[in-house]
Design an enzyme around this catalytic site. Structure first.
Site, mmCIF file in Angstrom:
data_model
loop_
_atom_site.group_PDB
_atom_site.id
_atom_site.type_symbol
_atom_site.label_atom_id
_atom_site.label_comp_id
_atom_site.label_asym_id
_atom_site.label_seq_id
_atom_site.Cartn_x
_atom_site.Cartn_y
_atom_site.Cartn_z
ATOM 1 N N ASP A 49 0.858 -1.188 0.000
ATOM 2 C CA ASP A 49 0.000 0.000 0.000
ATOM 3 C C ASP A 49 0.885 1.225 0.000
ATOM 4 O OD1 ASP A 49 0.029 1.075 3.040
ATOM 5 O OD2 ASP A 49 -0.174 -1.097 3.124
ATOM 6 N N ASP A 138 -9.400 2.889 6.375
ATOM 7 C CA ASP A 138 -8.281 2.820 7.319
ATOM 8 C C ASP A 138 -8.714 3.516 8.603
ATOM 9 O OD1 ASP A 138 -5.960 3.121 8.777
ATOM 10 O OD2 ASP A 138 -4.813 4.080 7.177
ATOM 11 N N GLU A 140 -7.770 3.722 12.665
ATOM 12 C CA GLU A 140 -6.719 3.380 13.609
ATOM 13 C C GLU A 140 -6.514 4.531 14.588
ATOM 14 O OE1 GLU A 140 -2.630 3.996 11.867
ATOM 15 O OE2 GLU A 140 -3.724 3.599 9.985
#
Length: 254
Positions: A49, A138, A140
């Site tokens: 990525d 994503d 986090e």
């Protein structure tokens, strides 16, 4: 993963550094072992990525080094788009690499639905062409405020935020997002919710380990595993949990 506007926020395993310091004579061998594909998953399709940190990527070079898929950062919140996204997204496809886009969530800035809509309109799309991976979320630790790891949201509000993002993405693209996270963050900030495992593929981040370790609550298997933040491919190193044929089927929504 990384936020493009500040030094990357990553979840590294520190034990490697300690052992290397204690075993100076084996430094090179130890570092090489951790930079390589984990032996237990060496036969799985390799990928990576990237974000703006990698700038203009040499995609034919990445393909020659074994890249079979890549996730590319498209957006963050509703105020940022990766300036290298077009080169990265189109270039990877032209080189014969399956690719998908990901969004870096900032749940304290705006609703999940609003961020999903921004993501879709700036690259987070999907088409059943066999080359496009489902868009990814994503989610986090907060890289802008280390004291508020969960963005100041309660576990119930975080679950609602993720669901709002997922519902809007499904409405606009036909696919649920792949969820990128760590086990520690997920169990802390969603209270160990199992509400997403049945219809969301898991992209687990666990570095410096021989396996993906204990998964977030609800999931019994991972689809993607980010196992290191550097290696032979540009950006973070990843594996797909299946055959090359299964990777194609996954991109098709099967």
């Amino acid at each position: 993963m990384a936020c493009d506007r500040i030094p990357p926020s990553r979840h590294r395993v520190r034990a490697l550094a300690a052992s290397v310091a204690a075993l100076a004579l084996t430094t090179a061998a130890t570092a090489a072992a951790f930079a390589a594909t984990p032996a237990s998953a060496a036969s799985l399709p390799k990928g990576h990525d990237v974000s703006s940190h990698q700038k203009n990527v040499d995609w034919p070079g990445a393909r020659a080094k074994g890249a079979r898929f890549v996730y590319i950062k498209a957006t963050e919140s509703t105020t940022y788009r990766n300036p290298y996204f077009d080169q990265q997204y189109n270039g990877s496809r032209e080189a014969g690499i399956r690719r998908g886009a990901y969004h870096f969530a900032l749940p304290d800035r705006s609703s999940g639905a609003r961020q999903a809509a921004y993501f879709v309109s700036h690259g987070g799309t999907w088409t059943a062409d066999g080359w496009t991976l489902p868009p990814a979320l994503d989610v986090e630790y907060d890289p802008y405020d280390r004291k508020h790891k969960c963005y100041g949201l309660s576990t119930s509000r975080m679950i609602e935020w993720i669901r709002s993002f997922s519902d809007e993405l499904k409405r606009e693209t036909g696919r649920r997002p792949v969820i990128y996270t760590t086990t520690n963050w997920w169990n802390l900030c969603t209270g160990g919710s199992g509400a997403f495992a049945a219809d969301h593929a898991l992209w687990i981040a666990r570095h410096g380990s021989a396996d993906a370790g204990t998964l977030p609550a609800g999931w019994s298997s991972w689809t993607f595993w980010q196992y290191d933040n550097s290696g032979s491919l540009p950006g973070d190193q990843n594996l797909f949990n299946g055959s090359a044929g299964r990777l194609k089927a996954f991109s098709l929504g099967r």
